[in-house]
Design a protein around this motif. Structure first.
Motif, mmCIF file in Angstrom:
data_model
loop_
_atom_site.group_PDB
_atom_site.id
_atom_site.type_symbol
_atom_site.label_atom_id
_atom_site.label_comp_id
_atom_site.label_asym_id
_atom_site.label_seq_id
_atom_site.Cartn_x
_atom_site.Cartn_y
_atom_site.Cartn_z
ATOM 1 N N UNK A 49 69.494 -60.670 -158.404
ATOM 2 C CA UNK A 49 68.085 -60.844 -158.765
ATOM 3 C C UNK A 49 67.174 -60.446 -157.608
ATOM 4 N N UNK A 50 67.568 -60.805 -156.393
ATOM 5 C CA UNK A 50 66.749 -60.481 -155.216
ATOM 6 C C UNK A 50 66.605 -58.980 -155.018
ATOM 7 N N UNK A 51 67.624 -58.235 -155.407
ATOM 8 C CA UNK A 51 67.556 -56.773 -155.279
ATOM 9 C C UNK A 51 66.647 -56.169 -156.333
ATOM 10 N N UNK A 80 59.611 -48.848 -146.618
ATOM 11 C CA UNK A 80 59.926 -49.918 -147.585
ATOM 12 C C UNK A 80 61.345 -49.739 -148.106
ATOM 13 N N UNK A 81 61.749 -48.495 -148.347
ATOM 14 C CA UNK A 81 63.119 -48.246 -148.788
ATOM 15 C C UNK A 81 64.141 -48.661 -147.723
ATOM 16 N N UNK A 82 63.730 -48.605 -146.466
ATOM 17 C CA UNK A 82 64.611 -49.039 -145.392
ATOM 18 C C UNK A 82 64.920 -50.530 -145.504
ATOM 19 N N UNK A 83 63.972 -51.310 -146.019
ATOM 20 C CA UNK A 83 64.245 -52.744 -146.226
ATOM 21 C C UNK A 83 65.278 -52.948 -147.328
ATOM 22 N N UNK A 84 65.362 -52.007 -148.261
ATOM 23 C CA UNK A 84 66.396 -52.077 -149.305
ATOM 24 C C UNK A 84 67.760 -51.731 -148.712
ATOM 25 N N UNK A 85 67.779 -50.694 -147.875
ATOM 26 C CA UNK A 85 69.032 -50.298 -147.231
ATOM 27 C C UNK A 85 69.575 -51.409 -146.345
ATOM 28 N N UNK A 86 68.695 -52.014 -145.542
ATOM 29 C CA UNK A 86 69.132 -53.100 -144.655
ATOM 30 C C UNK A 86 69.639 -54.292 -145.460
ATOM 31 N N UNK A 87 69.000 -54.564 -146.586
ATOM 32 C CA UNK A 87 69.438 -55.653 -147.458
ATOM 33 C C UNK A 87 70.861 -55.391 -147.951
ATOM 34 N N UNK A 88 71.133 -54.151 -148.356
ATOM 35 C CA UNK A 88 72.462 -53.809 -148.873
ATOM 36 C C UNK A 88 73.521 -53.879 -147.775
ATOM 37 N N UNK A 89 73.164 -53.449 -146.568
ATOM 38 C CA UNK A 89 74.125 -53.490 -145.464
ATOM 39 C C UNK A 89 74.530 -54.925 -145.163
ATOM 40 N N UNK A 90 73.549 -55.806 -145.082
ATOM 41 C CA UNK A 90 73.840 -57.209 -144.803
ATOM 42 C C UNK A 90 74.621 -57.838 -145.952
ATOM 43 N N UNK A 91 74.281 -57.472 -147.182
ATOM 44 C CA UNK A 91 74.981 -58.044 -148.330
ATOM 45 C C UNK A 91 76.441 -57.609 -148.393
ATOM 46 N N UNK A 92 76.758 -56.518 -147.720
ATOM 47 C CA UNK A 92 78.150 -56.105 -147.654
ATOM 48 C C UNK A 92 78.919 -56.796 -146.539
#
Length: 517
Positions: A68-70, A91-103
């Protein structure tokens, strides 16, 4: 303890023929000390049906926050860019960083949950998540957005991995399919609800209300878990009958001085104390060196990559090709989510039926109370018995989806295909995830963390090249390529189905030695 039997019991017979079980009753290690037929077997779990339903609801609620957060964030990208005076790329970089941490985060948190228990890890992660959302709602700068999005990912990303651990704690293999289906209904629906909620909030009241909503929902979930969720870890409470300290009891139990565990704490099962060790993210990566585990993770990862690319491109493609506005582009996610939710529920019952069917075919008697000896059960054949059709249907529908967009057919065509794709991919997810838990009952959260690392990596790679592929060969051929990758997963599925039990039997002595250390 039922889960321990699944890990340490071995067999001197070749193959999973079930000949012994068909000639005489099977003797498990739990039966050895009793030496009589009248003595009852120790139940796998002493949690009641009502308690299990409550537990499943709570962990499904918590698991919803990761996807949901994504997806609730995507409709606010333009508004965030304008209000924070930064480019879309930042702003897209905040999506990339979110995915890296989520992995990465689940590798540590999942291992910690396997070591210390589930309840306090849920409380800790939800506290982090709720606090991060409050910070995100109040911040007005890009550096704060970047950092808090990563903190938000730390709090939410491990909830699905821990949920699999809880399912392994409370359900026998015979009933595990329906539990997995029920729990995954939450995270499977979230990607469809997220864009609708995000688009409506961003357009009408402001993007910051996205994070206030997440903060309020996570605070409610945290309160319910503190009050109602008992500790389920078999290393802490065994099958639920072991005595536990106050810190493992629910707030309601402390108030009533009669916890959910104490209701059935008969002292039947003593849980040996284990030394605490520092969580090690490498622990989950070692699981990938198991042949069956690696192939299961590959299948799940390829389908997750396809799933993510379809979801990520959906709104922009429909806006471009059909002239939808942002709110309409959010609503088109609903068929996909409906397919995921329906299939998640039905796939659980299908897996339970497959389990009974395979047991009957091999002449094995299912023990719904104490759980079955997985060293004698061909669990790979049971879990993958019905996976063939979903793999084929999802691949064919993905091809059709791409070319329906390419030719700009009636909007009803890609929406119907979305429903079917969502349903079939959800079935594949549930079957792979359940089999992974069956193969790693002692460390299910770590196994799911390993899966999470691989599938997030594959998804990130797919998203990185998605637009390039669409621009180069067109949307039709782009999704044909993804469909081909999915169809190619029939080979690793067949390998696990055919050889998984043989490989597992060959490693029983090594696992037995490791578990006795």
């Amino acid at each position: 303890m039922g889960v321990a039997v699944a890990e340490i019991e071995g067999s001197k017979e070749d193959g999973c023929t079930g000949n012994i079980a068909s000639k005489k009753p099977r003797l498990s290690l739990l039966d050895v000390p009793q030496l009589n037929d009248e003595a009852p077997s120790i139940p796998y779990s002493t949690f009641t049906k009502a308690q299990k339903c409550s537990i499943c609801f709570l962990i499904a609620f918590a698991a919803m926050f990761s996807p949901l957060s994504s997806f609730i964030y995507y409709p606010a990208i333009t508004s965030l860019s304008n209000d924070l005076h930064v480019s879309i790329e930042l702003i897209n970089l905040t999506i990339t960083s979110y995915m890296i941490v989520s992995g990465i985060a689940p590798a540590v948190i999942g291992d910690l949950a396997d070591i210390t228990g589930r309840r306090w890890i849920y409380i800790l992660t939800l506290l982090i998540y709720c606090a991060a959302n409050v910070g995100l709602a109040l911040q007005r700068s890009w550096p704060a957005l970047l950092v808090l999005r990563m903190v938000q990912s730390v709090g939410s990303s491990a909830t699905i991995s821990i949920a699999y651990g809880v399912v392994a704690d409370i359900s026998t293999p015979a009933e595990r399919g329906s539990f997995v289906g029920a729990v995954l209904a939450g995270p499977n629906v979230a990607p469809s609800l997220g864009p609708v909620l995000g688009g409506a909030l961003s357009q009408h009241v402001g993007w910051w209300w996205i994070f206030w909503l997440l903060a309020m929902l996570s605070a409610l979930c945290l309160l319910l878990i503190v009050v109602l969720l008992p500790e389920t870890s078999r290393l802490v409470v065994g099958n639920g009958s072991a005595e536990v300290g106050w810190h493992h009891k629910t707030a309601l139990a402390i108030i009533q001085r009669n916890s959910a565990n104490d209701d059935h704490s008969t002292g039947i099962e003593a849980v040996p104390k284990r030394k605490f060790r520092v969580p090690n993210p490498i622990t989950c990566l070692r699981l990938l060196f198991h042949r069956s585990t690696a192939l299961i993770v590959l299948v799940n990862g390829i389908f997750y990559m396809t799933y993510g690319c379809i979801q990520a491109s959906m709104s922009s493609l429909f806006i471009q090709l059909y002239g939808f506005n942002e709110l309409e582009a959010g609503l088109i996610y609903l068929p996909f989510g409906a397919g995921c939710a329906l299939a998640s529920f039905l796939s659980g019952h299908i897996m339970n039926w497959d389990y009974r069917r395979i047991a009957k075919d091999y002449g094995l008697v299912i023990d719904k109370v104490a759980g079955d000896d997985m060293s004698q059960f061909p669990i790979e054949k049971a879990r993958y018995r019905s996976i063939w059709l979903p793999v084929i249907i999802s691949s064919v529908c993905t091809v059709g989806y791409g070319w329906s967009l390419h030719t700009r057919t009636s909007v009803a065509v890609p929406l119907i295909l979305q429903f079917l794709i969502g349903a079939m991919i959800s079935v594949v997810f549930n079957m792979c995830g359940t089999l992974l838990v069956d193969l790693h009952p002692i460390s299910p959260a770590s196994a799911q963390a390993a899966l999470n690392i691989v599938r997030c990596s594959l998804s990130a790679g797919g998203l990185a090249v998605l637009q390039v592929v669409i621009d180069s060969v067109g949307v039709g051929w782009c999704f044909t390529i993804f469909a081909g990758l999915c169809f190619g997963m029939l080979l690793p599925v067949w390998v696990v189905h055919r050889y998984g039990s043989v490989w597992r039997k060959a490693t029983i002595p090594a696992r037995q030695h490791a578990n006795l250390q």
